[in-house]
Design an enzyme around this catalytic site. Sequence first.
Site, short mmCIF file in Angstrom:
data_model
loop_
_atom_site.label_atom_id
_atom_site.label_comp_id
_atom_site.label_asym_id
_atom_site.label_seq_id
_atom_site.Cartn_x
_atom_site.Cartn_y
_atom_site.Cartn_z
N GLY A 1 0.76 -1.25 0.00
CA GLY A 1 0.00 0.00 0.00
C GLY A 1 0.78 1.28 0.00
N GLY B 1 3.82 -3.59 -3.72
CA GLY B 1 3.75 -3.82 -5.16
C GLY B 1 4.16 -2.54 -5.87
CE1 TYR C 1 -8.80 1.77 -9.57
CE2 TYR C 1 -6.81 1.96 -10.89
CZ TYR C 1 -7.72 1.19 -10.20
OH TYR C 1 -7.53 -0.17 -10.14
CB CYS D 1 -15.18 3.28 -30.02
SG CYS D 1 -14.30 3.01 -31.54
N1 LLP Z 1 -1.37 -7.09 -0.69
C1 LLP Z 1 -2.67 -7.24 -1.01
C2 LLP Z 1 -3.46 -8.22 -0.28
C3 LLP Z 1 -3.24 -6.45 -2.01
O1 LLP Z 1 -4.53 -6.61 -2.30
C4 LLP Z 1 -2.45 -5.51 -2.71
C5 LLP Z 1 -3.02 -4.67 -3.78
C6 LLP Z 1 -1.09 -5.40 -2.36
C7 LLP Z 1 -0.58 -6.20 -1.35
C8 LLP Z 1 -0.16 -4.45 -3.05
O2 LLP Z 1 -0.52 -3.13 -2.87
P1 LLP Z 1 0.44 -1.94 -3.38
O3 LLP Z 1 1.70 -2.02 -2.56
O4 LLP Z 1 0.71 -2.17 -4.82
O5 LLP Z 1 -0.34 -0.73 -3.13
N2 LLP Z 1 -5.20 -1.33 -9.54
C9 LLP Z 1 -5.05 -0.33 -8.50
C10 LLP Z 1 -4.38 -0.88 -7.28
C11 LLP Z 1 -5.08 -2.10 -6.70
C12 LLP Z 1 -4.38 -2.69 -5.51
C13 LLP Z 1 -4.91 -4.03 -5.19
N3 LLP Z 1 -4.26 -4.68 -4.09
C14 LLP Z 1 -4.30 0.86 -9.08
O6 LLP Z 1 -3.92 0.82 -10.26
O7 LLP Z 1 -4.11 1.86 -8.40
#
Ligand code: LLP
Length: 414
Positions: free
Chosen positions: A239, A275, A316, A343
């Site tokens: 996150g 991530g 978003y 489109c």
């Molecule tokens: N752990 C779990 C259980 C998760 O669901 C996620 C992301 C992460 C870790 C990694 O989160 P990060 O460090 O990347 O924030 N598509 C969206 C983001 C969706 C995130 C889903 N879960 C975007 O493009 O902003």
Amino acid sequence: MSDFIYKDGQLFAEDVSLLEIAEQYNTPCYVYSNNTIQSRYLEFDSAFASRQHLLCYAVKANSNISILNTLARLGSGFDIVSIGELLRVLEAGGDPMKVVFSGVGKREDEMKFALEQNIKCFNVESESELLKLNRVAENMGMAAPVSLRVNPDVDAKTHPYIATGLKENKFGIAFESAKVIYEQAANMSNISLTGIGCHIGSQISSLTPFQDALHRLLDLIDELKQLGIEFQHVDIGGGLGITYQNEIPPTPTEYVNAVTSIIQKRDLEVIIEPGRSIVGNAGILLTKVEYLNITPFRNFAVIDAAMNDLIRPSLYNSWHEIKCVKQNSNIKESIYDVVGPICETGDFIGKNRSLSLSEGDLLAIFSAGAYGFSMSSNYNSRPRAAEILVDGVKVHEARKREKLEDLFGGELLP
Ligand code: LLP
């Protein structure tokens, strides 16, 4: 410092000119910097210093096996949400014993395969899932390692689509129910309790929500200890945000320091699941301007990338920096909406951007390394883009552009 910088008026990825990449691999294509990925990983890792920890990179952010391979070589673990992601990790040389399996809808076949691979643990998100996992493990004569994902009910103050730690969200076990479900799990013969965790959302730009969530987890750990339930690890999820425009998120070091100062001397392995903060700013989407369409109302730069390649702006309303690959100092800047050929009115990559453009120019869409290619689709029957991994002067075609015949290769005429 970014690995995407101008040299003599031309944008480079590390030591490679993006013009050359476009010539060789065509556009649109994703270009990643191996150095950024490595240095972000190492910053998290070294901030933990001697503390027992495991970084489980969230595969969904960017699941290209070359990127997973880079991380696996550094010793990374992985956070997966499907059997497909687990297969990618194995193919990339990742260690299944460093894999945590998250997600609200794990199927039996996925549980079985993950148990066969001896993964580190299942992040269980509901009582029903726990019961199913116990049954699957029993049939296999095994004990499934389990960490419950608890929903700490904290506001991550992020886009509502990517906030996950509020009690109304579908994720995790309600904080109020966690104790009872832990007691239940402790009595299941084929469940072995190893930890506790949470994931409160994504693109979070302050430390407070992480700290609040962690305090809540530690309180629960103390209560459970009274009941004789003890853990080896605490998982605080992913996150941590990145800079897209002018956000100033904490650095990985600040984030890790905040976490370790709360955990202090507790004998717990700390797991994190970043991530975006590893790969987000390690990638750009390279695209070409097909047309400049100047109307009485607006100027449109129509590019060869679209919402099927990068859906974040459409989904978003997110902002991605857009820069010309070649600095055109002799062309006057104008305000453009940068749009794709799909489109849909929602098919835009950026609006009201001041750019010096002519048709045929190359553009780089920044901060596209996370949730870019991994969320791409074939909408409008567009083959998915190529992915290129740059490492110093080396250029590696990490994924070939999809071929037109791949588009309907799996389809059958009646
Ligand atoms: N752990 C779990 C259980 C998760 O669901 C996620 C992301 C992460 C870790 C990694 O989160 P990060 O460090 O990347 O924030 N598509 C969206 C983001 C969706 C995130 C889903 N879960 C975007 O493009 O902003």
